[in-house]
Motif scaffolding. Structure first.
Motif, PDB file in Angstrom:
ATOM      1  N   PRO A   1       0.253  54.821 -35.804  1.00 45.52           N
ATOM      2  CA  PRO A   1      -0.982  53.917 -36.066  1.00 45.52           C
ATOM      3  C   PRO A   1      -1.348  53.196 -34.848  1.00 45.52           C
ATOM      4  CG  PRO A   1       0.889  53.071 -36.908  1.00 45.52           C
ATOM      5  CD  PRO A   1       1.246  54.290 -36.428  1.00 45.52           C
ATOM      6  N   ASP A   2      -0.544  53.084 -33.872  1.00 46.75           N
ATOM      7  CA  ASP A   2      -0.929  52.256 -32.837  1.00 46.75           C
ATOM      8  C   ASP A   2      -2.415  52.334 -32.328  1.00 46.75           C
ATOM      9  OD1 ASP A   2       1.615  51.028 -33.017  1.00 46.75           O
ATOM     10  OD2 ASP A   2       2.440  51.995 -31.112  1.00 46.75           O
ATOM     11  N   PRO A   3      -2.948  53.680 -32.049  1.00 51.71           N
ATOM     12  CA  PRO A   3      -4.505  53.291 -31.534  1.00 51.71           C
ATOM     13  C   PRO A   3      -5.294  52.668 -32.390  1.00 51.71           C
ATOM     14  CG  PRO A   3      -3.264  55.597 -31.221  1.00 51.71           C
ATOM     15  CD  PRO A   3      -2.517  54.958 -32.003  1.00 51.71           C
ATOM     16  N   LEU A   4      -5.003  52.812 -33.852  1.00 57.22           N
ATOM     17  CA  LEU A   4      -5.938  52.379 -34.760  1.00 57.22           C
ATOM     18  C   LEU A   4      -5.903  50.602 -34.672  1.00 57.22           C
ATOM     19  CD1 LEU A   4      -5.304  54.626 -37.872  1.00 57.22           C
ATOM     20  CD2 LEU A   4      -7.284  54.669 -36.241  1.00 57.22           C
ATOM     21  N   HIS A   5      -4.613  50.193 -34.350  1.00 60.21           N
ATOM     22  CA  HIS A   5      -4.131  49.059 -34.377  1.00 60.21           C
ATOM     23  C   HIS A   5      -4.952  48.311 -33.357  1.00 60.21           C
ATOM     24  CE1 HIS A   5      -0.431  49.275 -37.206  1.00 60.21           C
ATOM     25  NE2 HIS A   5      -1.414  49.576 -37.721  1.00 60.21           N
ATOM     26  N   ASP A   6      -4.676  49.044 -32.173  1.00 57.43           N
ATOM     27  CA  ASP A   6      -5.401  48.617 -30.653  1.00 57.43           C
ATOM     28  C   ASP A   6      -6.964  48.412 -30.883  1.00 57.43           C
ATOM     29  OD1 ASP A   6      -2.678  48.630 -29.911  1.00 57.43           O
ATOM     30  OD2 ASP A   6      -3.177  50.649 -28.606  1.00 57.43           O
ATOM     31  N   ALA A   7      -7.567  49.371 -31.534  1.00 52.24           N
ATOM     32  CA  ALA A   7      -9.003  49.140 -31.889  1.00 52.24           C
ATOM     33  C   ALA A   7      -9.442  48.194 -32.610  1.00 52.24           C
ATOM     34  CB  ALA A   7      -9.610  50.506 -32.324  1.00 52.24           C
ATOM     35  N   LEU A   8      -8.590  47.807 -33.674  1.00 52.59           N
ATOM     36  CA  LEU A   8      -9.006  47.070 -34.749  1.00 52.59           C
ATOM     37  C   LEU A   8      -8.573  45.347 -33.866  1.00 52.59           C
ATOM     38  CD1 LEU A   8      -7.244  48.565 -37.907  1.00 52.59           C
ATOM     39  CD2 LEU A   8      -9.968  47.936 -37.525  1.00 52.59           C
ATOM     40  N   THR A   9      -7.618  45.413 -33.299  1.00 52.74           N
ATOM     41  CA  THR A   9      -7.252  44.103 -32.547  1.00 52.74           C
ATOM     42  C   THR A   9      -8.390  43.742 -31.620  1.00 52.74           C
ATOM     43  OG1 THR A   9      -4.866  44.497 -32.806  1.00 52.74           O
ATOM     44  CG2 THR A   9      -5.507  43.042 -31.094  1.00 52.74           C
TER      45      THR A   9
ATOM     46  N   SER B   1     -16.926  28.438 -43.383  1.00 51.54           N
ATOM     47  CA  SER B   1     -17.309  28.336 -42.214  1.00 51.54           C
ATOM     48  C   SER B   1     -16.726  29.345 -41.169  1.00 51.54           C
ATOM     49  CB  SER B   1     -17.482  26.843 -41.693  1.00 51.54           C
ATOM     50  OG  SER B   1     -16.182  26.204 -41.924  1.00 51.54           O
ATOM     51  N   THR B   2     -15.435  29.208 -41.457  1.00 55.58           N
ATOM     52  CA  THR B   2     -14.559  30.139 -40.543  1.00 55.58           C
ATOM     53  C   THR B   2     -14.435  31.404 -41.061  1.00 55.58           C
ATOM     54  OG1 THR B   2     -12.447  29.076 -41.475  1.00 55.58           O
ATOM     55  CG2 THR B   2     -13.596  28.171 -39.493  1.00 55.58           C
ATOM     56  N   SER B   3     -14.943  32.648 -40.639  1.00 56.14           N
ATOM     57  CA  SER B   3     -14.451  33.779 -41.440  1.00 56.14           C
ATOM     58  C   SER B   3     -13.495  34.598 -40.453  1.00 56.14           C
ATOM     59  CB  SER B   3     -15.983  34.715 -41.256  1.00 56.14           C
ATOM     60  OG  SER B   3     -16.524  34.836 -39.882  1.00 56.14           O
ATOM     61  N   THR B   4     -12.815  35.522 -41.291  1.00 53.15           N
ATOM     62  CA  THR B   4     -12.037  36.389 -40.676  1.00 53.15           C
ATOM     63  C   THR B   4     -12.086  37.724 -40.690  1.00 53.15           C
ATOM     64  OG1 THR B   4     -10.223  34.620 -41.744  1.00 53.15           O
ATOM     65  CG2 THR B   4      -9.544  36.701 -41.188  1.00 53.15           C
ATOM     66  N   CYS B   5     -11.769  38.374 -39.718  1.00 55.17           N
ATOM     67  CA  CYS B   5     -11.710  39.938 -39.632  1.00 55.17           C
ATOM     68  C   CYS B   5     -10.626  40.384 -40.010  1.00 55.17           C
ATOM     69  CB  CYS B   5     -12.371  40.526 -38.224  1.00 55.17           C
ATOM     70  SG  CYS B   5     -14.177  40.014 -37.948  1.00 55.17           S
ATOM     71  N   VAL B   6     -10.440  41.304 -41.055  1.00 51.46           N
ATOM     72  CA  VAL B   6      -9.367  41.807 -41.656  1.00 51.46           C
ATOM     73  C   VAL B   6      -9.248  43.273 -41.403  1.00 51.46           C
ATOM     74  CG1 VAL B   6      -7.865  42.205 -43.631  1.00 51.46           C
ATOM     75  CG2 VAL B   6      -8.708  39.883 -43.232  1.00 51.46           C
ATOM     76  N   GLY B   7      -8.314  43.783 -40.572  1.00 49.15           N
ATOM     77  CA  GLY B   7      -8.436  45.285 -40.257  1.00 49.15           C
ATOM     78  C   GLY B   7      -7.552  46.079 -41.498  1.00 49.15           C
ATOM     79  N   TYR B   8      -7.990  47.175 -41.611  1.00 50.39           N
ATOM     80  CA  TYR B   8      -7.445  48.232 -42.518  1.00 50.39           C
ATOM     81  C   TYR B   8      -7.192  49.616 -41.749  1.00 50.39           C
ATOM     82  CZ  TYR B   8      -6.205  51.351 -46.004  1.00 50.39           C
ATOM     83  OH  TYR B   8      -5.580  52.585 -46.657  1.00 50.39           O
ATOM     84  N   ALA B   9      -5.998  50.067 -41.759  1.00 52.48           N
ATOM     85  CA  ALA B   9      -5.642  51.402 -41.054  1.00 52.48           C
ATOM     86  C   ALA B   9      -5.006  52.273 -42.002  1.00 52.48           C
ATOM     87  CB  ALA B   9      -4.982  51.334 -39.825  1.00 52.48           C
ATOM     88  N   ARG B  10      -5.302  53.604 -42.002  1.00 57.41           N
ATOM     89  CA  ARG B  10      -4.640  54.493 -42.957  1.00 57.41           C
ATOM     90  C   ARG B  10      -4.270  55.629 -42.065  1.00 57.41           C
ATOM     91  NH1 ARG B  10      -6.063  59.023 -44.915  1.00 57.41           N
ATOM     92  NH2 ARG B  10      -8.096  58.628 -44.840  1.00 57.41           N
ATOM     93  N   VAL B  11      -2.890  56.067 -41.784  1.00 58.77           N
ATOM     94  CA  VAL B  11      -2.711  57.321 -41.136  1.00 58.77           C
ATOM     95  C   VAL B  11      -2.017  58.194 -42.241  1.00 58.77           C
ATOM     96  CG1 VAL B  11      -2.124  56.300 -38.951  1.00 58.77           C
ATOM     97  CG2 VAL B  11      -0.315  56.316 -40.729  1.00 58.77           C
ATOM     98  N   SER B  12      -2.341  59.685 -42.097  1.00 55.27           N
ATOM     99  CA  SER B  12      -2.028  60.600 -43.230  1.00 55.27           C
ATOM    100  C   SER B  12      -0.483  61.030 -43.037  1.00 55.27           C
ATOM    101  CB  SER B  12      -3.152  61.721 -42.984  1.00 55.27           C
ATOM    102  OG  SER B  12      -3.072  62.038 -41.779  1.00 55.27           O
ATOM    103  N   THR B  13       0.040  60.780 -42.244  1.00 57.28           N
ATOM    104  CA  THR B  13       1.645  61.143 -42.217  1.00 57.28           C
ATOM    105  C   THR B  13       2.313  60.203 -41.759  1.00 57.28           C
ATOM    106  OG1 THR B  13       1.718  62.301 -39.992  1.00 57.28           O
ATOM    107  CG2 THR B  13       0.782  63.686 -41.682  1.00 57.28           C
ATOM    108  N   ARG B  14       3.634  60.033 -42.001  1.00 56.35           N
ATOM    109  CA  ARG B  14       4.576  59.022 -41.638  1.00 56.35           C
ATOM    110  C   ARG B  14       4.806  59.220 -40.185  1.00 56.35           C
ATOM    111  NH1 ARG B  14       5.849  55.212 -45.051  1.00 56.35           N
ATOM    112  NH2 ARG B  14       5.861  55.812 -47.015  1.00 56.35           N
ATOM    113  N   GLU B  15       4.666  60.348 -39.742  1.00 52.18           N
ATOM    114  CA  GLU B  15       4.915  60.668 -38.191  1.00 52.18           C
ATOM    115  C   GLU B  15       3.887  60.361 -37.282  1.00 52.18           C
ATOM    116  OE1 GLU B  15       5.283  63.179 -40.742  1.00 52.18           O
ATOM    117  OE2 GLU B  15       7.466  62.569 -40.757  1.00 52.18           O
ATOM    118  N   GLN B  16       2.546  60.058 -37.800  1.00 48.11           N
ATOM    119  CA  GLN B  16       1.230  59.853 -37.071  1.00 48.11           C
ATOM    120  C   GLN B  16       1.566  58.342 -36.634  1.00 48.11           C
ATOM    121  OE1 GLN B  16      -2.182  60.397 -39.178  1.00 48.11           O
ATOM    122  NE2 GLN B  16      -3.658  59.844 -37.569  1.00 48.11           N
TER     123      GLN B  16
END
Length: 195
Positions: free
Chosen positions: A27-35, A10-25
């Motif tokens: 990921p905050d913009p992806l995290h913000d959109a997923l949140t 009855s209670t569903s969860t949204c789980v986000g997945y993000a992938r950045v192609s370099t260690r320097e990239q």
């Protein structure tokens, strides 16, 4: 990710997945959109060029339960090949887990979203097959004219002479010389032999 014969929770969860192609990239913009889309948990892979080694995706899939939704910002964050994307979607379907791609408006928890996703996947697969067929035809035509297939890097006489000087000086490997001129090592070896 576990599949169960019991009814959807009855209670569903949204789980986000993000992938950045370099260690320097960042990921905050992806995290913000997923949140902002309601994800309570986010897993992130860094510099994962291979489809096989993505520990954060494995973690996210292991966390999902029937009725949950895996959320990505775009489908290319989830997969780089149509076949892999179809395999992942089949795995999610079998576990009764939805897939949502925020920026593309795809949501497989709805009938329209499932239809749109399968249409996109079919078009991408068709386009891939057309490119592969054209490549095969071009290579066959090139072989018929006595040429070998593959990309050609133009090594002018000046570049070839510079490559020879670099090689003779002893301070550079063939791989470094190839990188300098944007050529393959085979091309550099061929020009070294010719000179």
């Amino acid at each position: 990710m576990t599949s169960s014969s019991t009814s959807t929770t009855s209670t569903s969860t949204c789980v986000g997945y993000a992938r950045v192609s370099t260690r320097e990239q960042n990921p905050d913009p992806l995290h913000d959109a997923l949140t902002a889309d309601g994800c309570t948990k986010i897993s992130t892979d860094h510099a994962s060029d291979t489809l096989a080694h993505r520990p954060a995706l494995t973690e996210a899939l292991g966390y999902l339960r029937p009725g949950d939704t895996l959320v990505v910002t775009k489908l290319d964050r989830l997969s780089r090949s149509v076949k892999n994307l179809k395999d992942l979607t089949a795995q999610l379907d079998a576990a009764r887990v939805g897939l949502r791609a925020i920026s593309q408006g795809i949501d497989t928890t709805t009938p329209g979203g499932r239809l749109f996703f399968h249409m996109l996947a079919a078009i991408a697969e068709f386009e891939h097959d057309l490119v592969a067929e054209r490549t095969r035809e071009d290579l066959a035509a090139a072989r018929a004219r006595g040429r070998r297939g593959g990309g050609v890097v133009k090594m002018t006489a000046t570049k070839a002479a510079q490559a020879r000087l670099m090689y003779d000086a002893g301070g550079h490997t063939v791989a470094q010389i190839a990188e300098t001129f944007g050529a393959s090592r085979t091309t550099i070896y061929r020009h070294l032999e010719e000179s």
